[in-house]
Design a protein around this motif. Structure first.
Motif, PDB file in Angstrom:
ATOM      1  N   ARG A  67      52.846  35.458  36.132  1.00  0.00           N
ATOM      2  CA  ARG A  67      52.502  34.039  36.176  1.00  0.00           C
ATOM      3  C   ARG A  67      52.148  33.634  37.585  1.00  0.00           C
ATOM      4  NH1 ARG A  67      54.587  30.563  31.535  1.00  0.00           N
ATOM      5  NH2 ARG A  67      54.706  32.150  29.941  1.00  0.00           N
ATOM      6  N   CYS A  68      51.319  32.629  37.658  1.00  0.00           N
ATOM      7  CA  CYS A  68      50.935  32.115  38.966  1.00  0.00           C
ATOM      8  C   CYS A  68      51.414  30.676  39.065  1.00  0.00           C
ATOM      9  CB  CYS A  68      49.424  32.204  39.126  1.00  0.00           C
ATOM     10  SG  CYS A  68      48.855  31.375  40.602  1.00  0.00           S
ATOM     11  N   LYS A  69      52.178  30.418  40.099  1.00  0.00           N
ATOM     12  CA  LYS A  69      52.729  29.071  40.284  1.00  0.00           C
ATOM     13  C   LYS A  69      51.635  28.056  40.570  1.00  0.00           C
ATOM     14  CE  LYS A  69      55.956  30.471  43.145  1.00  0.00           C
ATOM     15  NZ  LYS A  69      56.800  30.319  44.346  1.00  0.00           N
ATOM     16  N   GLY A 118      43.333  37.221  45.887  1.00  0.00           N
ATOM     17  CA  GLY A 118      44.572  37.974  45.726  1.00  0.00           C
ATOM     18  C   GLY A 118      45.275  37.704  44.413  1.00  0.00           C
ATOM     19  N   CYS A 119      44.735  36.781  43.603  1.00  0.00           N
ATOM     20  CA  CYS A 119      45.400  36.421  42.360  1.00  0.00           C
ATOM     21  C   CYS A 119      44.465  36.692  41.184  1.00  0.00           C
ATOM     22  CB  CYS A 119      45.824  34.953  42.392  1.00  0.00           C
ATOM     23  SG  CYS A 119      46.644  34.433  40.875  1.00  0.00           S
ATOM     24  N   TYR A 120      44.789  37.729  40.447  1.00  0.00           N
ATOM     25  CA  TYR A 120      43.905  38.151  39.357  1.00  0.00           C
ATOM     26  C   TYR A 120      43.805  37.081  38.285  1.00  0.00           C
ATOM     27  CZ  TYR A 120      41.628  41.195  36.015  1.00  0.00           C
ATOM     28  OH  TYR A 120      40.735  41.729  35.144  1.00  0.00           O
ATOM     29  N   ARG A 121      44.911  36.423  38.033  1.00  0.00           N
ATOM     30  CA  ARG A 121      44.959  35.414  36.980  1.00  0.00           C
ATOM     31  C   ARG A 121      44.025  34.241  37.280  1.00  0.00           C
ATOM     32  NH1 ARG A 121      48.557  34.726  32.803  1.00  0.00           N
ATOM     33  NH2 ARG A 121      48.411  32.637  31.986  1.00  0.00           N
ATOM     34  N   CYS A 122      44.077  33.777  38.488  1.00  0.00           N
ATOM     35  CA  CYS A 122      43.228  32.648  38.868  1.00  0.00           C
ATOM     36  C   CYS A 122      41.770  33.090  39.004  1.00  0.00           C
ATOM     37  CB  CYS A 122      43.734  32.021  40.163  1.00  0.00           C
ATOM     38  SG  CYS A 122      45.272  31.128  39.898  1.00  0.00           S
ATOM     39  N   TYR A 123      41.567  34.349  39.393  1.00  0.00           N
ATOM     40  CA  TYR A 123      40.203  34.847  39.457  1.00  0.00           C
ATOM     41  C   TYR A 123      39.585  34.853  38.060  1.00  0.00           C
ATOM     42  CZ  TYR A 123      36.133  37.720  40.063  1.00  0.00           C
ATOM     43  OH  TYR A 123      34.844  38.160  40.045  1.00  0.00           O
ATOM     44  N   LYS A 146      40.255  32.037  48.867  1.00  0.00           N
ATOM     45  CA  LYS A 146      41.298  32.875  49.438  1.00  0.00           C
ATOM     46  C   LYS A 146      42.320  33.243  48.357  1.00  0.00           C
ATOM     47  CE  LYS A 146      44.306  32.948  53.409  1.00  0.00           C
ATOM     48  NZ  LYS A 146      45.037  32.085  54.331  1.00  0.00           N
ATOM     49  N   HIS A 147      42.638  32.276  47.529  1.00  0.00           N
ATOM     50  CA  HIS A 147      43.655  32.497  46.504  1.00  0.00           C
ATOM     51  C   HIS A 147      43.169  33.466  45.419  1.00  0.00           C
ATOM     52  CE1 HIS A 147      47.174  31.522  44.068  1.00  0.00           C
ATOM     53  NE2 HIS A 147      46.352  31.568  43.035  1.00  0.00           N
ATOM     54  N   ILE A 148      41.967  33.272  44.907  1.00  0.00           N
ATOM     55  CA  ILE A 148      41.495  34.133  43.816  1.00  0.00           C
ATOM     56  C   ILE A 148      41.242  35.558  44.305  1.00  0.00           C
ATOM     57  CG2 ILE A 148      40.523  32.275  42.433  1.00  0.00           C
ATOM     58  CD1 ILE A 148      37.749  33.054  43.417  1.00  0.00           C
TER      59      ILE A 148
HETATM   60 ZN   LIG Z   1      46.843  32.151  41.159  1.00  0.00          ZN
END
Ligand SMILES: [Zn+2]
Length: 92
Positions: A18-20, A51-56, A47-49
């Motif tokens: 999960r991503c906060k 490193g974050c697969y879910r948000c990407y 920057k976030h996507i």
């Molecule tokens: Zn995320």
């Protein structure tokens, strides 16, 4: 091959994680794709996507939706042009 499997496993795991920031991030992604985000917001999202697969994944989906809508609108314009062309060539 081993490295590839490890990459897949990592991708699968991070997808489940999960991503906060997901909700906030998705909101900013939408603003960004609609050209309404500030420079800071866009920078944060990119920057976030990274490193974050879910948000990407969310970003990719939103982008695909917009692309599909855009291409649909384009096709509509083209067919309108064709209709106009046919109208001008065919005497009514
Ligand atoms: Zn995320």
């Amino acid at each position: 091959m081993g490295a590839f499997i490890r990459w897949i496993q990592r991708a699968m795991m991070s997808k489940e994680a999960r991503c906060k920031e997901e909700e906030r991030c998705l909101e900013l992604v939408r603003l960004m794709l609609d050209d309404q985000a500030t420079k800071e917001d866009s920078e944060y999202v990119l920057k976030h996507i990274d490193g974050c697969y879910r948000c990407y994944d969310n970003y990719d989906l939103e982008k695909t939706i917009r692309k599909a809508v855009k291409s649909k609108t384009k096709n509509l314009e083209v067919s309108n042009e064709i209709v106009e062309e046919i109208k001008s060539k065919v005497p009514i």
